[in-house]
Design an enzyme around this catalytic site. Structure first.
Site, PDB file in Angstrom:
ATOM      1  N   ASP A 155       0.755  -1.098   0.140  1.00 55.09           N
ATOM      2  CA  ASP A 155      -0.043   0.063  -0.011  1.00 55.09           C
ATOM      3  C   ASP A 155       0.873   1.175   0.113  1.00 55.09           C
ATOM      4  O   ASP A 155       1.964   1.312   0.471  1.00 55.09           O
ATOM      5  CB  ASP A 155      -0.783   0.066   1.119  1.00 55.09           C
ATOM      6  N   ASP A 174      -7.120  -1.465  -4.626  1.00 55.63           N
ATOM      7  CA  ASP A 174      -7.940  -0.981  -3.842  1.00 55.63           C
ATOM      8  C   ASP A 174      -9.129   0.017  -4.280  1.00 55.63           C
ATOM      9  O   ASP A 174     -10.421  -0.013  -4.204  1.00 55.63           O
ATOM     10  CB  ASP A 174      -7.618  -0.625  -2.520  1.00 55.63           C
TER      11      ASP A 174
END
Length: 202
Positions: A155, A174
Site C-alpha cells: 500500500d 483497492d
C-alpha cells in the site's frame, strides 16, 4: 469475440498492469529493496522473490523516504498490509490467513464470472455492471499477485487530516475495487427487476 469479453479482458488486465506498475515504482523509489539493482530483471527479482525478514519497524522492505503530494492531506508512503482491505484479518496467523484469502479470491472470481456471463453486453442498462465487474476482478487479482509473491500487499496511498486522522492506506487495486463496487451498487438500482405484467384478457 463478443464485445463484453473484450471489455472484461481489457479492463481487468489494465487494472492489474497499472496496479503492479505503480507498486514497482513505489518499491524502487521509496524503499531500499532495489538499491544496487542495475537491470529491470534484477529489480523485478527483488520485488517478486521471497522478501527479506521483517526489520525493527515491522516492514520487509525498508523505507528510505516518502513523498508529500498535498501537505497535511495526502502523501505517498510505503506500507505493507498482510491482511485484507483496510487491514482486516491482519491479526490472523499466516497459516490461517493464507487459505482464507485463497478461498476468498477463488470465490470472488467465480461469482464475478457467473454474473458477467449473464450480461448481454448490448443492453444500455447493463453499462454499470459491464464495467464495474471487471474493475473489481482486476483489483482483486492485482492484490492477489502480491499475496502469492510475498504474503503481503503493498500500500502507498495515504490520505490524512493534518496527521490527526488518517484513512487506512490503499493502492490502485483497492481504488479499482471501490469504484467497481460503487458501480455495481448503482447497477442494482438501475436494473431493478420490473414486476411481471398480468396477462391481458381478450
Amino acid at each position: 469475440m463478443p464485445r463484453k469479453y473484450i471489455i472484461l479482458l481489457a479492463v481487468t488486465l489494465g487494472v492489474i498492469v497499472l496496479d503492479q506498475w505503480t507498486k514497482y515504482l513505489v518499491v524502487r523509489e521509496l524503499t531500499t529493496q532495489m538499491d544496487g539493482k542495475e537491470t529491470l530483471g534484477e529489480r523485478l527479482g527483488a520485488m517478486y522473490s521471497e522478501p527479506p525478514p521483517q526489520g525493527f519497524n515491522g516492514l520487509h522492505y525498508q523505507p528510505k523516504r516518502h513523498i508529500e503530494v498535498a501537505e497535511s492531506f495526502f502523501r505517498l508512503r510505503y506500507l505493507e498490509n498482510p491482511g485484507a482491505a483496510w487491514g482486516m484479518f491482519r491479526g490472523l496467523p499466516p497459516e490461517a490467513r493464507g487459505p482464507l484469502f485463497h478461498v476468498a479470491i477463488i470465490g470472488a472470481v467465480i461469482l464475478i464470472t457467473f454474473n458477467f456471463r449473464k450480461l448481454s453486453g448490448t443492453d444500455p442498462e447493463e453499462t454499470w455492471a459491464l464495467w464495474g465487474l471487471p474493475l473489481v476482478l482486476g483489483g482483486a487479482l492485482g492484490n492477489y499477485i502480491d499475496r502469492i509473491a510475498r504474503a503481503f500487499v503493498i500500500d502507498f496511498l495515504e490520505a490524512h487530516w493534518f496527521d490527526k486522522a488518517t484513512f487506512p492506506s490503499f493502492n490502485v487495486a483497492d481504488v479499482a475495487i471501490c469504484i467497481g463496487v460503487g458501480m455495481l451498487i448503482v447497477d442494482s438500482f438501475v436494473r431493478k427487476e420490473k414486476p411481471a405484467q398480468a396477462p391481458t384478457q381478450a
